[in-house]
Design an enzyme around this catalytic site. Structure first.
Site, PDB file in Angstrom:
ATOM      1  N   HIS A 193       0.760  -1.235   0.060  1.00 22.87           N
ATOM      2  CA  HIS A 193       0.065  -0.015  -0.119  1.00 22.87           C
ATOM      3  C   HIS A 193       0.877   1.082  -0.089  1.00 22.87           C
ATOM      4  O   HIS A 193       0.348   2.256  -0.359  1.00 22.87           O
ATOM      5  CB  HIS A 193      -0.824   0.030   1.121  1.00 22.87           C
ATOM      6  CG  HIS A 193      -2.075  -0.956   1.522  1.00 22.87           C
ATOM      7  ND1 HIS A 193      -3.203  -0.960   0.484  1.00 22.87           N
ATOM      8  CD2 HIS A 193      -1.916  -2.225   1.870  1.00 22.87           C
ATOM      9  CE1 HIS A 193      -3.765  -2.148   0.831  1.00 22.87           C
ATOM     10  NE2 HIS A 193      -3.299  -2.860   1.594  1.00 22.87           N
ATOM     11  N   GLU A 213      -7.935  -3.994  -3.307  1.00 21.51           N
ATOM     12  CA  GLU A 213      -8.270  -4.529  -2.322  1.00 21.51           C
ATOM     13  C   GLU A 213      -9.379  -3.722  -1.699  1.00 21.51           C
ATOM     14  O   GLU A 213      -9.400  -2.649  -1.101  1.00 21.51           O
ATOM     15  CB  GLU A 213      -7.486  -4.453  -1.136  1.00 21.51           C
ATOM     16  CG  GLU A 213      -7.586  -5.462   0.015  1.00 21.51           C
ATOM     17  CD  GLU A 213      -6.626  -5.326   1.111  1.00 21.51           C
ATOM     18  OE1 GLU A 213      -6.753  -6.316   2.267  1.00 21.51           O
ATOM     19  OE2 GLU A 213      -5.774  -4.619   1.288  1.00 21.51           O
ATOM     20  N   GLN A 270      -9.740  -2.164   7.008  1.00 20.69           N
ATOM     21  CA  GLN A 270     -10.671  -1.434   6.224  1.00 20.69           C
ATOM     22  C   GLN A 270     -11.857  -0.580   6.629  1.00 20.69           C
ATOM     23  O   GLN A 270     -12.547  -0.900   7.789  1.00 20.69           O
ATOM     24  CB  GLN A 270     -11.370  -2.534   5.139  1.00 20.69           C
ATOM     25  CG  GLN A 270     -10.077  -3.312   4.492  1.00 20.69           C
ATOM     26  CD  GLN A 270      -9.652  -2.581   3.347  1.00 20.69           C
ATOM     27  OE1 GLN A 270     -10.152  -1.462   2.625  1.00 20.69           O
ATOM     28  NE2 GLN A 270      -8.417  -3.280   2.944  1.00 20.69           N
ATOM     29  N   HIS A 300     -10.922 -10.471   3.812  1.00 18.05           N
ATOM     30  CA  HIS A 300     -12.167  -9.679   4.439  1.00 18.05           C
ATOM     31  C   HIS A 300     -13.546 -10.287   4.138  1.00 18.05           C
ATOM     32  O   HIS A 300     -14.547  -9.345   3.667  1.00 18.05           O
ATOM     33  CB  HIS A 300     -12.010  -8.031   4.098  1.00 18.05           C
ATOM     34  CG  HIS A 300     -10.718  -7.337   4.459  1.00 18.05           C
ATOM     35  ND1 HIS A 300     -10.261  -7.006   5.743  1.00 18.05           N
ATOM     36  CD2 HIS A 300      -9.704  -7.139   3.693  1.00 18.05           C
ATOM     37  CE1 HIS A 300      -8.934  -6.675   5.763  1.00 18.05           C
ATOM     38  NE2 HIS A 300      -8.694  -6.596   4.470  1.00 18.05           N
ATOM     39  N   HIS A 344      -3.621 -12.261   2.502  1.00 13.58           N
ATOM     40  CA  HIS A 344      -3.340 -12.196   3.677  1.00 13.58           C
ATOM     41  C   HIS A 344      -3.822 -13.368   4.469  1.00 13.58           C
ATOM     42  O   HIS A 344      -4.779 -13.228   5.383  1.00 13.58           O
ATOM     43  CB  HIS A 344      -3.331 -10.949   4.252  1.00 13.58           C
ATOM     44  CG  HIS A 344      -4.526 -10.059   4.254  1.00 13.58           C
ATOM     45  ND1 HIS A 344      -5.803 -10.750   4.694  1.00 13.58           N
ATOM     46  CD2 HIS A 344      -4.845  -8.649   4.068  1.00 13.58           C
ATOM     47  CE1 HIS A 344      -6.468  -9.471   4.571  1.00 13.58           C
ATOM     48  NE2 HIS A 344      -5.847  -8.480   4.111  1.00 13.58           N
ATOM     49  N   ASN A 368      -5.868 -13.872   7.998  1.00 10.08           N
ATOM     50  CA  ASN A 368      -6.135 -12.654   8.545  1.00 10.08           C
ATOM     51  C   ASN A 368      -7.365 -12.099   7.812  1.00 10.08           C
ATOM     52  O   ASN A 368      -7.419 -12.124   6.489  1.00 10.08           O
ATOM     53  CB  ASN A 368      -4.803 -11.492   8.499  1.00 10.08           C
ATOM     54  CG  ASN A 368      -3.980 -11.987   9.529  1.00 10.08           C
ATOM     55  OD1 ASN A 368      -3.905 -11.402  10.695  1.00 10.08           O
ATOM     56  ND2 ASN A 368      -2.989 -12.737   9.143  1.00 10.08           N
ATOM     57  N   ARG A 384     -15.910 -27.581  13.576  1.00 12.21           N
ATOM     58  CA  ARG A 384     -17.432 -27.799  13.164  1.00 12.21           C
ATOM     59  C   ARG A 384     -17.843 -26.781  12.268  1.00 12.21           C
ATOM     60  O   ARG A 384     -18.997 -26.600  11.463  1.00 12.21           O
ATOM     61  CB  ARG A 384     -18.505 -27.741  14.276  1.00 12.21           C
ATOM     62  CG  ARG A 384     -18.499 -29.083  15.188  1.00 12.21           C
ATOM     63  CD  ARG A 384     -19.651 -29.000  16.090  1.00 12.21           C
ATOM     64  NE  ARG A 384     -19.500 -27.850  17.202  1.00 12.21           N
ATOM     65  CZ  ARG A 384     -18.918 -27.785  18.171  1.00 12.21           C
ATOM     66  NH1 ARG A 384     -18.275 -29.058  18.516  1.00 12.21           N
ATOM     67  NH2 ARG A 384     -19.094 -26.847  19.014  1.00 12.21           N
ATOM     68  N   HIS A 399       1.354 -11.051  12.314  1.00  7.84           N
ATOM     69  CA  HIS A 399       0.325 -11.538  11.568  1.00  7.84           C
ATOM     70  C   HIS A 399       0.112 -12.656  11.579  1.00  7.84           C
ATOM     71  O   HIS A 399      -1.052 -13.520  11.778  1.00  7.84           O
ATOM     72  CB  HIS A 399       0.239 -10.956  10.234  1.00  7.84           C
ATOM     73  CG  HIS A 399      -0.369  -9.571   9.951  1.00  7.84           C
ATOM     74  ND1 HIS A 399       0.792  -8.672  10.216  1.00  7.84           N
ATOM     75  CD2 HIS A 399      -1.437  -8.872   9.860  1.00  7.84           C
ATOM     76  CE1 HIS A 399       0.157  -7.429   9.869  1.00  7.84           C
ATOM     77  NE2 HIS A 399      -1.265  -7.601   9.798  1.00  7.84           N
ATOM     78  N   ASP A 438       2.268  -6.319   2.430  1.00  7.83           N
ATOM     79  CA  ASP A 438       0.845  -5.696   3.022  1.00  7.83           C
ATOM     80  C   ASP A 438       1.401  -4.385   3.620  1.00  7.83           C
ATOM     81  O   ASP A 438       0.662  -3.654   4.770  1.00  7.83           O
ATOM     82  CB  ASP A 438      -0.068  -6.540   3.713  1.00  7.83           C
ATOM     83  CG  ASP A 438      -1.492  -5.733   4.222  1.00  7.83           C
ATOM     84  OD1 ASP A 438      -1.795  -5.041   3.518  1.00  7.83           O
ATOM     85  OD2 ASP A 438      -1.982  -6.442   4.907  1.00  7.83           O
TER      86      ASP A 438
END
Length: 384
Positions: free
Chosen positions: A64, A131, A143, A197, A218, A221, A229, A253, A276
């Site tokens: 980024h 992203e 985010q 996400h 990622h 994460n 289950r 992370h 990242d």
């Protein structure tokens, strides 16, 4: 025609034991052979590697910002700064990566990357990674919730019309309304569809992978965790041979044991090291503005005020070092940072040291510090 000979270097693994000599002609690798077989070779330039480790240029598919600059600034200056920072840390190609934003801010970023294409002085722009904003608020991470929305094909058509072929990867949550249609739409256009996400169940993730998704952003994460289950998308990704996964190996992370688990499940062929990184990479601790949030970096870890991790400050050479220290063989760790991301993006002349490949090369010392970075036969960074 220009020729360069790099000698007295070693390669990761045991493909060629002992010192190696590499001949470069017009920006491409011409030959790779044991030093003794090439001792009398003549070249315009001769570089002595001092017995250090030579690896292919690393490729970061998820970055980024760096050195105080954010891709979302929407300026040539920001893209150039990230390009230089990448070269300094052993990365020779990267995907300029967005965060969730308004359509206006995203289009401004696209314009700045398009303007910088072919003009940056460091690592080359391999394309863009979008992203968001089609992400699930339940797994939003850093985010900004204000900008998250459901997949919108009309909006994506506008984005692609503006970007042309620049967009190589899109990360989204496929379980959202319109998500599966977006996966198919992007796949049909040759774009790598990544999932993150996302609160996708195991079944929803399986459907997404059958519909065209082939990558996990990622991994571990910003997604539903594994439960005995409710296995979720991580297990679904581990089961699908065609799916590759990103790893932020900063020892924040991902625990080293999880790095080893990912390696055992996916192997070096389907595991991709990323940074990242946000704009704090290269600067250190302090307060930054990222994705519409105030982010505090302390002891190298970036967090929002509520403690949520907010990207990373790790560099590619640091990620490589930490991957090796996590117990991954050097040869495979190098592959995760070079050949595998190149293959994910379809860059067949990148990420490898072999005749015919681009001469994108990085010399590392024993602590993985970058000594110099070469792109297409030209040194673009040299450690002082």
């Amino acid at each position: 025609m220009t020729t360069t000979r790099i000698h007295n270097v070693r390669l990761a693994g045991d493909v060629i034991p002992g010192p190696v000599s590499i001949q470069i002609r017009n920006g491409r690798i011409d030959s790779v052979q044991p030093e003794e077989h090439d001792a009398a070779a003549i070249a315009d330039e001769v570089i002595d590697g001092g017995g250090k480790l030579l690896i292919p240029g690393m490729i970061d598919v998820h970055i980024h910002g760096a050195d105080g600059f954010d891709m979302m600034d929407g300026t040539f200056e920001s893209v150039e700064a990230v390009s230089r920072a990448c070269a300094r840390t052993g990365c020779t190609a990267f995907l300029a990566t967005s965060v969730s934003s308004t359509i206006e801010d995203l289009l401004r970023m696209i314009d700045s990357v398009a303007q910088a294409q072919g003009k940056v002085s460091g690592a080359k722009i391999a394309g863009m990674h979008i992203e968001g904003p089609y992400l699930n608020v339940k797994r939003k991470g850093m985010q900004n919730e204000r900008f998250l929305r459901h997949p919108d094909l009309a909006e994506m058509r506008t984005i692609l019309q503006r970007s042309g072929p620049l967009i190589r990867m899109v990360t989204l949550a496929p379980e959202l309304p319109g998500g599966m249609e977006m996966v198919e739409f992007l796949k049909e256009r040759g774009i790598v569809v990544a999932i993150a996400h996302s609160d996708a169940t195991y079944e929803e993730a399986k459907l997404a992978f059958r519909s065209g998704a082939s990558h996990v952003t990622h991994c571990f994460n910003g997604m539903r965790p594994i439960h005995h289950r409710d296995p979720g998308m991580i297990v679904a990704a581990f089961e699908e041979d065609h799916v590759s996964v990103q790893a932020i190996v900063d020892h924040v992370h991902l625990h080293p044991a999880i790095v080893r688990l990912m390696y055992r499940e996916k192997g070096a062929d389907k595991m991709v090291l990323i940074t990242d990184a946000l704009q704090a990479m290269g600067l250190g601790d302090g307060t930054y503005r990222f994705g519409g949030h105030e982010v505090v970096v302390k002891d190298g870890v970036a967090r929002l005020s509520d403690g949520t991790l907010a990207s990373s400050t790790v560099t590619m050479n640091e990620a490589l070092a930490k991957t090796v220290r996590s117990g991954i063989p050097l040869r495979d760790a190098v592959k995760m940072a070079t050949e595998t991301p190149a293959d994910v993006l379809g860059l067949r002349s990148k990420g490898r040291i072999a005749p015919g490949a681009d001469a994108d090369l990085v010399l590392l010392d024993d602590t993985f510090d970058v000594q110099w970075t070469m792109i297409e036969g030209r040194i673009v960074y040299r450690r002082k």
